[in-house]
Write an enzyme that holds these catalytic residues in place. Structure first.
Site, PDB file in Angstrom:
ATOM      1  N   CYS A 110    -105.543  51.019 -57.520  1.00  0.00           N
ATOM      2  CA  CYS A 110    -106.122  52.313 -57.520  1.00  0.00           C
ATOM      3  C   CYS A 110    -107.801  52.423 -57.396  1.00  0.00           C
ATOM      4  O   CYS A 110    -108.385  52.035 -56.369  1.00  0.00           O
ATOM      5  CB  CYS A 110    -105.439  53.182 -58.541  1.00  0.00           C
ATOM      6  N   HIS A 199    -100.189  52.568 -58.150  1.00  0.00           N
ATOM      7  CA  HIS A 199    -100.193  52.102 -59.702  1.00  0.00           C
ATOM      8  C   HIS A 199     -98.586  51.278 -60.126  1.00  0.00           C
ATOM      9  O   HIS A 199     -97.997  51.921 -60.514  1.00  0.00           O
ATOM     10  CB  HIS A 199    -100.366  53.248 -60.515  1.00  0.00           C
ATOM     11  N   GLU A 201     -98.376  48.988 -62.080  1.00  0.00           N
ATOM     12  CA  GLU A 201     -98.232  48.729 -63.434  1.00  0.00           C
ATOM     13  C   GLU A 201     -97.866  49.727 -64.484  1.00  0.00           C
ATOM     14  O   GLU A 201     -97.762  49.687 -65.679  1.00  0.00           O
ATOM     15  CB  GLU A 201     -99.666  48.111 -64.022  1.00  0.00           C
TER      16      GLU A 201
END
Length: 253
Positions: A110, A199, A201
């Site tokens: 990001c 994202h 993660e």
């Protein structure tokens, strides 16, 4: 005993004073994303295989200068825009230039994706329409073949929450995925540098909490995505930090 490879996670979460810390008290790690990042590595079965160092750059923690001791870097996202010019953003940009010279791997997420693009000569602008929610990407031919997308297809959703976007990739970059309004949702910059606008993660609750800070009306746009964190595992394998043993454990989890 073999030395474990060292992974550096750089958090650039948000400029001090720009959000209410109390909002984050219900999520793992609160506003310290280094905690859920390490927990994610444990869930993938590779936490014990790595020496994980974490720096909260936005809190003024210094970035390391012992680059020879680091094998790969993950650069997280940020509430701040890449053009805000905070001192810690300038420090990250300077670090990235030094890290590029090492020839070692980097994965940007990001805001990390955006700052990498600008450091390498690309261009980031405010998006006319924010990209928010659990959304799929369309892989390019290069993306279909790329190890970053192993185990994913064009129906695989990821967490988006960005108000800026890379509108002009750096010279020589290879686009791996796009979305409507996002011409560079994932990039291979060469030299072991990969980055994504979304994202992989994160979790639905953390993303929803982010939107409570930025745009509460859209905080309900996120749904649970099982397995998106395996893209981080793909990067670790790409970077040579873990082997198929770690991947096998993650698949059985």
């Amino acid at each position: 005993m073999m030395t474990r490879p060292t992974l550096l996670f750089i958090s650039q979460f948000a400029a001090a004073g720009t959000y209410d810390k109390a909002i984050w008290r219900r999520v793992q790690g609160e506003d310290d994303e280094t905690i859920p990042f390490k927990a994610m590595l444990d869930s993938l079965g590779v936490g014990d295989a790595l020496n994980v160092r974490a720096v909260r750059a936005h809190e003024g923690e210094p970035l390391p200068d012992d680059l020879d001791a680091i094998d790969a870097v993950v650069l997280g996202g940020s509430f701040a825009s890449v053009g805000d010019g905070h001192p810690w953003q300038q420090a990250i940009a300077a670090f990235l230039k030094e890290w590029r010279a090492t020839g070692k791997p980097l994965f940007g997420i990001c805001g990390g994706h955006q700052i990498m693009a600008t450091v390498l000569g690309g261009r980031v602008e405010r998006a006319p329409t924010p990209h928010v929610g659990s959304l799929p990407v369309t892989r390019t031919e290069a993306g279909i073949r790329h190890p970053l997308f192993t185990g994913f297809d064009d129906a695989s959703p990821f967490f988006f929450g960005n108000f800026d976007s890379v509108v002009e990739p750096p010279p020589g970059a290879v686009i791996l995925a796009t979305r409507p309004g996002l011409p560079a949702a994932a990039i291979d910059h060469g030299g072991g540098w990969l980055s994504v606008q979304f994202h992989p993660e994160s979790t639905a609750d953390r993303m929803a909490t982010c939107l409570l800070v930025i745009d509460p009306a859209q905080a309900s746009a996120y749904s649970f995505i099982p397995g998106c964190e395996r893209m981080v595992l793909n990067f670790l394998r790409f970077a040579g930090l873990v082997d198929d043993t770690g991947a096998d454990r993650a698949e059985r989890a």
